[in-house]
Design an enzyme around this catalytic site. Structure first.
Site, PDB file in Angstrom:
ATOM      1  CG  ASP A 148      10.833   7.495  -3.614  1.00 18.18           C
ATOM      2  OD1 ASP A 148       9.831   6.938  -4.103  1.00 18.18           O
ATOM      3  OD2 ASP A 148      11.479   8.371  -4.218  1.00 18.18           O
ATOM      4  CG  ASP A 180      -0.440  15.690  -4.004  1.00 17.49           C
ATOM      5  OD1 ASP A 180      -1.217  16.300  -4.766  1.00 17.49           O
ATOM      6  OD2 ASP A 180       0.324  16.272  -3.208  1.00 17.49           O
ATOM      7  CB  THR A 216     -11.083   7.006   4.917  1.00 18.93           C
ATOM      8  OG1 THR A 216     -11.230   7.903   3.806  1.00 18.93           O
ATOM      9  CG2 THR A 216     -10.339   5.762   4.468  1.00 18.93           C
ATOM     10  NE  ARG A 217     -11.226   9.658  11.151  1.00 16.62           N
ATOM     11  CZ  ARG A 217     -10.412  10.004  12.138  1.00 16.62           C
ATOM     12  NH1 ARG A 217     -10.865  10.717  13.154  1.00 16.62           N
ATOM     13  NH2 ARG A 217      -9.138   9.660  12.106  1.00 16.62           N
ATOM     14  CG  PHE A 218      -9.759  12.347   2.944  1.00 10.72           C
ATOM     15  CD1 PHE A 218      -9.432  13.696   2.950  1.00 10.72           C
ATOM     16  CD2 PHE A 218      -9.724  11.657   1.738  1.00 10.72           C
ATOM     17  CE1 PHE A 218      -9.076  14.345   1.770  1.00 10.72           C
ATOM     18  CE2 PHE A 218      -9.366  12.299   0.566  1.00 10.72           C
ATOM     19  CZ  PHE A 218      -9.053  13.644   0.586  1.00 10.72           C
ATOM     20  CD  GLU A 219     -14.109   6.734   0.058  1.00  9.81           C
ATOM     21  OE1 GLU A 219     -14.722   6.269  -0.918  1.00  9.81           O
ATOM     22  OE2 GLU A 219     -13.350   6.051   0.774  1.00  9.81           O
ATOM     23  CD  GLU A 230      -2.816   1.260   2.398  1.00 12.39           C
ATOM     24  OE1 GLU A 230      -3.597   2.227   2.489  1.00 12.39           O
ATOM     25  OE2 GLU A 230      -2.782   0.323   3.229  1.00 12.39           O
ATOM     26  CG  ASP A 234       2.405   8.024   4.111  1.00 16.31           C
ATOM     27  OD1 ASP A 234       3.005   9.110   3.946  1.00 16.31           O
ATOM     28  OD2 ASP A 234       1.177   7.904   3.946  1.00 16.31           O
TER      29      ASP A 234
END
Length: 277
Positions: free
Chosen positions: A151, A174, A247-250, A99, A124
Protein backbone atom coordinates in the site's frame (compact mmCIF):
# COMPACT_ATOMS: atom_id res chain seq x y z
CA UNK A 1 16.22 2.83 -26.35
CA UNK A 2 16.61 -0.88 -26.54
CA UNK A 3 13.73 -2.92 -27.97
CA UNK A 4 14.40 -5.32 -25.12
CA UNK A 5 12.48 -2.97 -22.82
CA UNK A 6 9.31 -4.38 -24.37
CA UNK A 7 10.59 -7.89 -24.97
CA UNK A 8 9.15 -10.77 -22.96
CA UNK A 9 11.40 -12.76 -20.70
CA UNK A 10 13.26 -15.54 -22.55
CA UNK A 11 11.75 -19.01 -22.15
CA UNK A 12 13.39 -21.25 -19.56
CA UNK A 13 15.82 -23.85 -20.82
CA UNK A 14 14.47 -27.41 -20.90
CA UNK A 15 15.50 -29.66 -18.07
CA UNK A 16 18.61 -31.67 -18.67
CA UNK A 17 19.82 -34.80 -16.93
CA UNK A 18 21.21 -33.88 -13.55
CA UNK A 19 19.29 -30.60 -13.38
CA UNK A 20 16.84 -30.58 -10.44
CA UNK A 21 13.14 -30.42 -11.21
CA UNK A 22 11.46 -27.21 -9.95
CA UNK A 23 10.25 -27.38 -6.39
CA UNK A 24 6.56 -28.17 -5.85
CA UNK A 25 5.05 -26.06 -3.06
CA UNK A 26 3.49 -27.74 -0.09
CA UNK A 27 0.17 -26.44 1.18
CA UNK A 28 0.68 -23.18 3.09
CA UNK A 29 4.23 -22.69 1.79
CA UNK A 30 4.94 -19.15 0.47
CA UNK A 31 4.64 -18.82 -3.27
CA UNK A 32 7.98 -17.01 -3.55
CA UNK A 33 10.03 -17.74 -0.40
CA UNK A 34 12.55 -15.02 -1.25
CA UNK A 35 10.06 -12.75 -3.01
CA UNK A 36 7.31 -10.27 -2.11
CA UNK A 37 5.06 -11.08 0.81
CA UNK A 38 1.34 -11.61 0.24
CA UNK A 39 0.35 -8.92 2.77
CA UNK A 40 3.46 -7.15 4.05
CA UNK A 41 1.68 -4.73 6.41
CA UNK A 42 -0.51 -7.51 7.84
CA UNK A 43 -2.81 -6.32 10.61
CA UNK A 44 -0.44 -3.64 11.91
CA UNK A 45 -2.55 -0.80 10.48
CA UNK A 46 -6.23 0.03 10.28
CA UNK A 47 -8.07 -1.18 7.21
CA UNK A 48 -8.84 2.10 5.50
CA UNK A 49 -10.83 2.49 2.29
CA UNK A 50 -8.53 1.14 -0.41
CA UNK A 51 -7.88 3.06 -3.62
CA UNK A 52 -6.67 -0.07 -5.41
CA UNK A 53 -8.16 -3.41 -6.29
CA UNK A 54 -5.75 -6.35 -5.95
CA UNK A 55 -5.65 -8.40 -9.15
CA UNK A 56 -4.93 -12.08 -9.36
CA UNK A 57 -3.43 -13.35 -12.60
CA UNK A 58 -0.94 -15.94 -13.69
CA UNK A 59 2.75 -15.39 -13.03
CA UNK A 60 4.89 -16.60 -15.93
CA UNK A 61 8.00 -18.68 -15.42
CA UNK A 62 10.18 -15.69 -16.34
CA UNK A 63 8.39 -13.39 -13.91
CA UNK A 64 8.61 -15.98 -11.14
CA UNK A 65 12.34 -16.37 -11.77
CA UNK A 66 12.84 -12.60 -11.59
CA UNK A 67 10.88 -12.37 -8.34
CA UNK A 68 12.87 -15.16 -6.74
CA UNK A 69 16.29 -13.94 -7.90
CA UNK A 70 15.95 -10.18 -7.76
CA UNK A 71 13.50 -9.38 -4.96
CA UNK A 72 16.14 -9.64 -2.19
CA UNK A 73 18.26 -7.16 -4.17
CA UNK A 74 15.74 -4.71 -5.65
CA UNK A 75 12.45 -5.36 -3.84
CA UNK A 76 10.83 -3.62 -0.89
CA UNK A 77 7.94 -5.01 1.14
CA UNK A 78 5.86 -2.12 2.46
CA UNK A 79 5.35 -3.29 6.03
CA UNK A 80 5.21 0.12 7.72
CA UNK A 81 7.58 -1.05 10.44
CA UNK A 82 10.54 1.22 9.72
CA UNK A 83 11.59 4.47 8.08
CA UNK A 84 13.71 3.68 5.05
CA UNK A 85 16.87 5.47 3.96
CA UNK A 86 16.41 6.04 0.22
CA UNK A 87 20.12 6.60 -0.34
CA UNK A 88 20.80 3.24 1.26
CA UNK A 89 17.99 1.57 -0.72
CA UNK A 90 19.44 2.73 -4.05
CA UNK A 91 23.09 2.82 -3.08
CA UNK A 92 23.46 6.49 -4.05
CA UNK A 93 22.07 9.93 -3.21
CA UNK A 94 20.46 10.71 -6.57
CA UNK A 95 16.95 12.21 -6.74
CA UNK A 96 14.12 9.75 -6.08
CA UNK A 97 10.73 9.70 -7.81
CA UNK A 98 7.90 7.58 -6.44
CA UNK A 99 5.62 5.94 -9.00
CA UNK A 100 2.31 4.59 -7.69
CA UNK A 101 0.83 1.85 -9.86
CA UNK A 102 3.04 0.76 -12.76
CA UNK A 103 1.09 -2.07 -14.40
CA UNK A 104 3.51 -4.38 -16.20
CA UNK A 105 6.36 -1.88 -15.85
CA UNK A 106 7.17 -1.18 -19.51
CA UNK A 107 6.75 2.60 -19.17
CA UNK A 108 8.67 2.60 -15.89
CA UNK A 109 11.57 0.77 -17.50
CA UNK A 110 11.65 3.22 -20.41
CA UNK A 111 11.66 6.22 -18.07
CA UNK A 112 14.44 4.65 -16.00
CA UNK A 113 16.50 4.02 -19.13
CA UNK A 114 15.90 7.56 -20.40
CA UNK A 115 16.97 9.20 -17.13
CA UNK A 116 19.60 7.04 -15.41
CA UNK A 117 20.47 9.84 -12.96
CA UNK A 118 17.02 9.63 -11.36
CA UNK A 119 16.02 6.76 -9.08
CA UNK A 120 12.50 5.34 -9.43
CA UNK A 121 10.73 3.64 -6.54
CA UNK A 122 7.83 1.92 -8.31
CA UNK A 123 4.99 0.58 -6.14
CA UNK A 124 2.23 -1.85 -7.09
CA UNK A 125 0.35 -4.83 -5.69
CA UNK A 126 0.25 -6.83 -8.95
CA UNK A 127 2.68 -9.74 -8.63
CA UNK A 128 3.09 -10.45 -12.39
CA UNK A 129 3.85 -6.77 -12.97
CA UNK A 130 6.41 -6.76 -10.16
CA UNK A 131 8.16 -9.73 -11.71
CA UNK A 132 7.99 -8.24 -15.19
CA UNK A 133 9.53 -4.92 -14.10
CA UNK A 134 12.30 -6.68 -12.19
CA UNK A 135 13.06 -8.74 -15.29
CA UNK A 136 13.12 -5.64 -17.52
CA UNK A 137 15.43 -3.84 -15.09
CA UNK A 138 17.75 -6.84 -14.93
CA UNK A 139 17.97 -7.43 -18.68
CA UNK A 140 18.56 -3.76 -19.43
CA UNK A 141 20.94 -2.94 -16.58
CA UNK A 142 18.54 -0.48 -14.93
CA UNK A 143 20.11 -0.17 -11.51
CA UNK A 144 18.00 2.93 -10.76
CA UNK A 145 14.74 0.94 -10.25
CA UNK A 146 13.41 -0.47 -7.00
CA UNK A 147 10.06 -2.27 -6.78
CA UNK A 148 7.76 -1.77 -3.80
CA UNK A 149 5.05 -4.26 -2.83
CA UNK A 150 2.03 -3.07 -0.89
CA UNK A 151 0.00 0.00 0.00
CA UNK A 152 1.57 3.28 -1.15
CA UNK A 153 -0.30 5.17 1.58
CA UNK A 154 1.51 3.16 4.26
CA UNK A 155 4.79 3.78 2.45
CA UNK A 156 4.23 7.54 2.40
CA UNK A 157 2.85 7.80 5.92
CA UNK A 158 5.09 5.38 7.82
CA UNK A 159 8.25 4.72 5.81
CA UNK A 160 9.34 7.91 4.02
CA UNK A 161 10.92 10.94 5.61
CA UNK A 162 9.60 14.47 5.03
CA UNK A 163 11.01 16.17 1.93
CA UNK A 164 12.53 12.89 0.70
CA UNK A 165 10.92 12.71 -2.76
CA UNK A 166 11.86 14.70 -5.86
CA UNK A 167 8.75 13.64 -7.72
CA UNK A 168 5.55 11.62 -7.62
CA UNK A 169 3.91 9.89 -10.60
CA UNK A 170 0.39 8.50 -10.70
CA UNK A 171 -0.42 7.21 -14.17
CA UNK A 172 -3.85 5.81 -15.05
CA UNK A 173 -5.07 5.05 -11.53
CA UNK A 174 -8.31 3.15 -11.13
CA UNK A 175 -11.04 5.74 -11.93
CA UNK A 176 -13.67 4.03 -9.80
CA UNK A 177 -16.36 5.32 -12.18
CA UNK A 178 -19.44 4.55 -10.08
CA UNK A 179 -20.44 7.48 -7.89
CA UNK A 180 -20.63 5.36 -4.75
CA UNK A 181 -16.98 4.38 -5.31
CA UNK A 182 -15.60 7.90 -5.83
CA UNK A 183 -14.37 7.84 -2.22
CA UNK A 184 -11.88 5.18 -3.33
CA UNK A 185 -10.16 7.43 -5.84
CA UNK A 186 -6.55 8.07 -4.90
CA UNK A 187 -6.32 11.76 -5.75
CA UNK A 188 -8.15 13.29 -2.80
CA UNK A 189 -7.23 16.24 -0.52
CA UNK A 190 -6.02 13.97 2.31
CA UNK A 191 -3.72 12.06 -0.02
CA UNK A 192 -2.31 15.26 -1.48
CA UNK A 193 -1.53 16.62 1.99
CA UNK A 194 0.33 13.41 2.85
CA UNK A 195 2.16 13.35 -0.48
CA UNK A 196 3.14 17.03 -0.19
CA UNK A 197 4.71 16.40 3.22
CA UNK A 198 7.07 13.87 1.65
CA UNK A 199 7.97 15.96 -1.41
CA UNK A 200 10.68 18.57 -1.57
CA UNK A 201 9.70 22.11 -2.56
CA UNK A 202 9.73 22.23 -6.35
CA UNK A 203 9.13 18.49 -6.73
CA UNK A 204 6.82 17.57 -9.60
CA UNK A 205 3.53 15.73 -9.15
CA UNK A 206 2.53 14.17 -12.46
CA UNK A 207 -0.85 12.50 -12.96
CA UNK A 208 -2.37 11.09 -16.13
CA UNK A 209 -5.76 9.52 -16.81
CA UNK A 210 -7.95 8.60 -19.77
CA UNK A 211 -11.13 8.96 -17.70
CA UNK A 212 -12.27 12.53 -18.31
CA UNK A 213 -14.54 12.94 -15.24
CA UNK A 214 -11.65 11.81 -13.03
CA UNK A 215 -9.29 14.18 -14.83
CA UNK A 216 -11.63 17.07 -14.06
CA UNK A 217 -11.81 16.03 -10.40
CA UNK A 218 -8.02 15.75 -10.22
CA UNK A 219 -7.66 19.23 -11.67
CA UNK A 220 -10.17 20.70 -9.21
CA UNK A 221 -8.63 19.00 -6.16
CA UNK A 222 -5.05 19.85 -7.10
CA UNK A 223 -5.89 23.46 -7.95
CA UNK A 224 -7.58 23.91 -4.57
CA UNK A 225 -4.76 22.35 -2.57
CA UNK A 226 -2.34 24.86 -0.94
CA UNK A 227 0.64 22.54 -1.28
CA UNK A 228 0.71 22.52 -5.08
CA UNK A 229 0.64 24.92 -8.00
CA UNK A 230 -0.14 24.20 -11.64
CA UNK A 231 2.81 24.39 -14.03
CA UNK A 232 0.47 25.52 -16.81
CA UNK A 233 -0.03 29.28 -17.06
CA UNK A 234 -3.67 28.82 -18.06
CA UNK A 235 -4.34 26.58 -15.04
CA UNK A 236 -5.44 23.64 -17.16
CA UNK A 237 -4.16 20.29 -18.34
CA UNK A 238 -0.61 19.85 -19.63
CA UNK A 239 0.69 18.32 -22.87
CA UNK A 240 2.15 14.85 -22.38
CA UNK A 241 5.82 15.46 -21.50
CA UNK A 242 8.43 13.64 -23.55
CA UNK A 243 9.67 11.69 -20.53
CA UNK A 244 6.32 9.88 -20.14
CA UNK A 245 6.23 7.13 -22.78
CA UNK A 246 3.09 6.31 -24.72
CA UNK A 247 2.05 2.90 -23.41
CA UNK A 248 0.25 0.18 -25.34
CA UNK A 249 -2.75 0.60 -23.07
CA UNK A 250 -2.81 4.33 -23.75
CA UNK A 251 -2.38 3.83 -27.49
CA UNK A 252 -5.33 1.46 -27.59
CA UNK A 253 -7.44 4.02 -25.76
CA UNK A 254 -6.43 6.80 -28.14
CA UNK A 255 -7.35 4.58 -31.08
CA UNK A 256 -10.82 4.26 -29.55
CA UNK A 257 -11.17 8.02 -29.22
CA UNK A 258 -10.32 8.29 -25.54
CA UNK A 259 -8.89 11.59 -24.34
CA UNK A 260 -5.79 11.34 -22.15
CA UNK A 261 -5.12 14.26 -19.80
CA UNK A 262 -1.83 14.97 -18.04
CA UNK A 263 -1.61 17.15 -14.94
CA UNK A 264 1.73 18.65 -13.87
CA UNK A 265 1.80 20.40 -10.50
CA UNK A 266 4.76 21.55 -8.41
CA UNK A 267 5.15 21.35 -4.66
CA UNK A 268 5.18 24.90 -3.39
CA UNK A 269 7.76 26.05 -0.80
CA UNK A 270 6.86 25.33 2.80
CA UNK A 271 6.89 29.03 3.57
CA UNK A 272 3.87 29.40 1.29
CA UNK A 273 1.88 26.48 2.67
CA UNK A 274 3.20 24.73 5.74
CA UNK A 275 1.48 21.36 5.98
CA UNK A 276 0.86 18.89 8.75
CA UNK A 277 3.38 16.09 8.97
Amino acid sequence: MSDSLNAPAPPPAPHSPGVPVPHTRAKGEPRFPDGPKADPAGSHFERRIRSFQPRRSRVTTGQADALQRLWPKWGLDIDGQRVIDLAELFGNDRPVVLEIGFGMGEATARMAAGDPDTNILAVDVHTPGQGNLLGLADRNGLSNVRVGNGDAIILLREMLRPDSLDGLRVYFPDPWPKKRHHKRRLIQPEFLTLAASRMRPGALLHCATDWEPYAEQMLDVLTAHPGFENTQPDGGFAPRPEFRPLTRFEGQGLDKGHVVNDLLFRRVPHSTAELDR
